[in-house]
Design a protein around this motif. Structure first.
Motif, mmCIF file in Angstrom:
data_model
loop_
_atom_site.group_PDB
_atom_site.id
_atom_site.type_symbol
_atom_site.label_atom_id
_atom_site.label_comp_id
_atom_site.label_asym_id
_atom_site.label_seq_id
_atom_site.Cartn_x
_atom_site.Cartn_y
_atom_site.Cartn_z
ATOM 1 N N UNK A 116 0.839 -1.198 0.000
ATOM 2 C CA UNK A 116 0.000 0.000 0.000
ATOM 3 C C UNK A 116 0.879 1.255 0.000
ATOM 4 N N UNK A 119 2.078 2.069 -3.302
ATOM 5 C CA UNK A 119 1.064 2.651 -4.182
ATOM 6 C C UNK A 119 0.730 4.088 -3.819
ATOM 7 N N UNK A 133 2.589 -1.440 -10.478
ATOM 8 C CA UNK A 133 1.415 -1.554 -11.346
ATOM 9 C C UNK A 133 1.587 -2.718 -12.322
ATOM 10 N N UNK A 136 1.295 -6.012 -10.470
ATOM 11 C CA UNK A 136 -0.082 -6.227 -10.045
ATOM 12 C C UNK A 136 -0.926 -6.803 -11.175
ATOM 13 N N UNK A 137 -0.558 -6.475 -12.395
ATOM 14 C CA UNK A 137 -1.288 -6.996 -13.552
ATOM 15 C C UNK A 137 -1.363 -8.520 -13.520
ATOM 16 N N UNK A 140 -4.400 -9.964 -11.872
ATOM 17 C CA UNK A 140 -5.602 -9.942 -12.691
ATOM 18 C C UNK A 140 -5.572 -11.061 -13.723
#
Lengths: 199, 199
Positions: A116, A119, A133, A136-137, A140
């Motif tokens: 966190x 970010x 980022x 983090x992909x 997904x």
DNA sequence: GTCTATACACTGATAGAC
DNA sequence: GTCTATCAGTGTATAGAC
């Protein structure tokens, strides 16, 4: 240079490194990247500041290392989930239970807080924001197919599966912050709250 | 000292103050408390560093001011909700819709991030952590009775109402972080995801 | 009300002794 | 492998001119 000496050295090295790593995790999590000082980290680890720089080239690298291993560890859990047996929804339920359980271990919540931090204050550390980022992909990519399968079987609500995944991860992040605050409310948090977001 | 001069002064004062406040909000949100510098804030506001100190006694007070007004604003929305007409569950649904809608306005998400900063790096600012924790209690005092009522009517799931409230707020915090990242996933987030946590 | 110049403390990082 | 001493850079905050 004898085998005995070598072993001893590696033991000392591993021990000092572990101490520094966990001290850095603690200090970064509580003070943020810029608020943490290398002096403070050294002090928390019970070593000199010079020694910290012996193991890590810079403050930035120290932080990046912690962020990376935190992300890697979470990603590993997600990989295990995806390749587990059972229907998509069952695997999601298992994952939710796992997340809730591990989140309440203090060290785990620190790792989430570190992510966190990356970010919400990464703007000061060049390249960090993009790096996180990007990594983090991968979450997904692993999770979205699972949601899609659960949507086909009618167990997950219709709608953009990426948005559902985003909501799911957002809740986890928010819960990590809650645990970090130690208000004693963690006990009532159930895996069902997490899975309900997808319904 | 003429009425005309006084008015002009107050206008200038209000204008400069607003510029500094919104610049500070932006900079603090993106760099964190310790990562933000008074130089940077002054620069973003288009004024000198000395002027910032003319309006705010210290960096710490500047941050505290922003946190306080962010908390106050959210609290005001919650107060309106509680005194609105309708059943408890209807009011909760209305609030969820309101939160989702306002969260996507950039300025609102910055305010949530500021609150998050206070929680996750407040250890460096003496007294801040306690102050925020204290103010946050007011949220629970307002929201918990609503949940209890919804539990009695069977619309909310059984269990510790404070834990339910904590989960609800945690999700909102997590969503604010998501919006802050501007990944374009906000559109698929629905109020229903939020209310589902309570079911 | 607004600016420039500056004092003073602190931090990240390095060098060199043991 | 570990420590102490130290430097250069930066940040908060203040003083005083306009």
């Amino acid at each position: 240079m004898s085998p005995r000496g070598k072993e001893l050295n590696e033991e000392m090295r591993a021990e000092a490194l572990t101490k520094i790593e966990s001290a850095a995790l603690e200090v970064f999590a509580h003070y943020g990247y810029h608020g943490a000082t290398m002096r403070h980290i050294a002090q928390a680890a019970g070593v000199s500041q010079g020694l910290v720089y012996h193991y890590f080239p810079s403050k930035e690298d120290t932080f990046r290392h912690l962020v990376d291993s935190a992300v890697a560890e979470s990603l590993e859990a997600m990989r295990l989930l995806v390749s587990a047996p059972g229907t998509a929804w069952q695997r999601i339920e298992t994952y939710a239970a796992l997340v809730i359980e591990t989140l309440f271990q203090p060290e785990t919540s620190l790792r989430f807080v570190i992510m966190l931090q990356a970010l919400t204050q990464g703007a000061g550390v060049p390249g960090l924001l993009d790096h996180v980022a990007e990594t983090t992909e991968a979450y997904y990519d692993l999770f979205v197919p699972l949601i899609e399968e659960a949507q086909r079987s009618g167990e997950a609500a219709p709608g953009d599966p990426r948005a559902l995944a985003a909501a799911f991860f957002s809740f986890i992040q928010g819960l990590a912050t809650l645990v970090f605050q130690r208000k004693g409310l963690e006990k009532g948090i159930t895996p069902r709250m997490l899975t309900n977001i997808l319904r």
